[in-house]
Motif scaffolding. Structure first.
Motif, mmCIF file in Angstrom:
data_model
loop_
_atom_site.group_PDB
_atom_site.id
_atom_site.type_symbol
_atom_site.label_atom_id
_atom_site.label_comp_id
_atom_site.label_asym_id
_atom_site.label_seq_id
_atom_site.Cartn_x
_atom_site.Cartn_y
_atom_site.Cartn_z
ATOM 1 N N UNK A 89 32.678 44.362 50.885
ATOM 2 C CA UNK A 89 33.912 45.103 50.699
ATOM 3 C C UNK A 89 34.460 44.831 49.300
ATOM 4 N N UNK A 90 34.915 45.847 48.648
ATOM 5 C CA UNK A 90 35.467 45.697 47.302
ATOM 6 C C UNK A 90 36.897 45.165 47.352
ATOM 7 N N UNK A 91 37.238 44.353 46.381
ATOM 8 C CA UNK A 91 38.592 43.832 46.271
ATOM 9 C C UNK A 91 39.502 44.744 45.443
ATOM 10 N N UNK A 92 38.929 45.785 44.852
ATOM 11 C CA UNK A 92 39.738 46.713 44.061
ATOM 12 C C UNK A 92 40.809 47.336 44.952
ATOM 13 N N UNK A 93 42.034 47.408 44.420
ATOM 14 C CA UNK A 93 43.209 47.955 45.109
ATOM 15 C C UNK A 93 43.685 47.091 46.277
ATOM 16 N N UNK A 94 43.311 45.814 46.283
ATOM 17 C CA UNK A 94 43.822 44.900 47.303
ATOM 18 C C UNK A 94 44.708 43.851 46.623
ATOM 19 N N UNK A 95 45.676 43.323 47.360
ATOM 20 C CA UNK A 95 46.530 42.276 46.772
ATOM 21 C C UNK A 95 45.780 40.948 46.692
ATOM 22 N N UNK A 96 46.121 40.160 45.683
ATOM 23 C CA UNK A 96 45.537 38.818 45.621
ATOM 24 C C UNK A 96 46.112 37.999 46.767
ATOM 25 N N UNK A 97 45.337 37.049 47.223
ATOM 26 C CA UNK A 97 45.767 36.200 48.329
ATOM 27 C C UNK A 97 46.571 35.021 47.793
ATOM 28 N N UNK A 98 47.464 34.478 48.620
ATOM 29 C CA UNK A 98 48.283 33.338 48.185
ATOM 30 C C UNK A 98 47.439 32.129 47.790
ATOM 31 N N UNK A 99 47.895 31.430 46.753
ATOM 32 C CA UNK A 99 47.256 30.187 46.336
ATOM 33 C C UNK A 99 48.263 29.346 45.551
ATOM 34 N N UNK A 157 38.692 39.607 36.993
ATOM 35 C CA UNK A 157 39.591 40.420 37.806
ATOM 36 C C UNK A 157 40.829 40.763 36.992
ATOM 37 N N UNK A 158 41.132 42.042 36.879
ATOM 38 C CA UNK A 158 42.362 42.493 36.236
ATOM 39 C C UNK A 158 43.363 42.763 37.343
ATOM 40 N N UNK A 159 44.516 42.086 37.258
ATOM 41 C CA UNK A 159 45.538 42.160 38.312
ATOM 42 C C UNK A 159 46.805 42.762 37.712
ATOM 43 N N UNK A 160 47.353 43.775 38.390
ATOM 44 C CA UNK A 160 48.555 44.441 37.876
ATOM 45 C C UNK A 160 49.821 43.638 38.212
ATOM 46 N N UNK A 161 50.972 44.069 37.702
ATOM 47 C CA UNK A 161 52.218 43.312 37.932
ATOM 48 C C UNK A 161 52.650 43.213 39.400
ATOM 49 N N UNK A 162 52.093 44.045 40.263
ATOM 50 C CA UNK A 162 52.389 43.968 41.691
ATOM 51 C C UNK A 162 51.421 43.049 42.437
ATOM 52 N N UNK A 163 50.508 42.408 41.695
ATOM 53 C CA UNK A 163 49.542 41.510 42.321
ATOM 54 C C UNK A 163 48.364 42.231 42.947
ATOM 55 N N UNK A 217 44.659 43.967 42.583
ATOM 56 C CA UNK A 217 43.456 43.915 41.743
ATOM 57 C C UNK A 217 43.074 45.339 41.343
ATOM 58 N N UNK A 218 42.998 45.577 40.038
ATOM 59 C CA UNK A 218 42.690 46.900 39.511
ATOM 60 C C UNK A 218 41.255 47.045 39.014
ATOM 61 N N UNK A 219 40.610 45.936 38.665
ATOM 62 C CA UNK A 219 39.226 45.994 38.185
ATOM 63 C C UNK A 219 38.533 44.684 38.512
#
Length: 187
Positions: free
Chosen positions: A1-11, A123-129, A131-133
């Protein structure tokens, strides 16, 4: 499954930055663009060439409002030792996250469980958290910071211009596309 367009998980993790140990968490990323730059291990071969290339381009990322987070399964103590002993790594001003619990590497699905090492993942992550790429390469294939800069610029452009997309080889200031029925079969 691709992580693109998913939020990063808490860490939450310990990191080394500018001569200090700091704590970094997913909440620190909100409101700004981020790049997570995973690599297998400190004190290795391809890794310092990549991290040095990103360090050489860090000012350009900063101009775009992008924070860089390099991540390996080493500790923040190991990052400091490497930073202090290598001329290449000594240039780094961005955050070097230690992931000895393997949590972040698992969250981004780059962990090689049997070795306890991360793959080369970007991983490129947008300001909303979100993942965009995503880019994953084999251990022997180094990445190029100028290519990453181009991808960040495209991601930021698309985010700021809904309804437009960036074609192959797009460079900042060049024409984009507005997908429509009129373009189908004409490109």
């Amino acid at each position: 499954m691709s992580l693109v367009n998913t939020p990063i998980k808490p860490f939450t993790a310990q990191a080394f930055k500018n001569g200090k140990f700091i704590e970094v968490s997913d909440t620190d990323l909100k409101g700004k663009w981020s790049v997570f730059f995973f690599y297998p291990a400190d004190f290795t071969f391809v890794c310092p060439t990549e991290l040095g290339d990103v360090a050489d381009n860090y000012a350009e990322f900063q101009k775009l409002g992008v924070e860089i987070y390099s991540v390996s399964t080493d500790t923040h103590f190991t990052h400091k030792a490497w930073h202090d002993s290598s001329e290449t790594i000594g240039k780094i001003q961005y955050t070097m996250i230690g992931d000895p619990t393997l949590t972040i590497s698992r969250n981004f699905e780059v962990l090689r469980e049997a070795q306890g090492l991360a793959d080369r993942g970007t991983f490129i992550v947008d300001p909303d958290g979100i993942i965009q790429a995503v880019e994953i390469t084999a251990e022997g294939i180094g990445r190029d910071a100028s290519n990453l800069l181009s991808k960040v610029k495209a991601a930021q452009y698309v985010a700021a211009h809904p309804g437009e997309v960036c074609p192959a080889k797009w460079k900042e200031g060049e024409a984009t596309l507005s997908p429509s029925l009129d373009l189908v079969g004409k490109i």
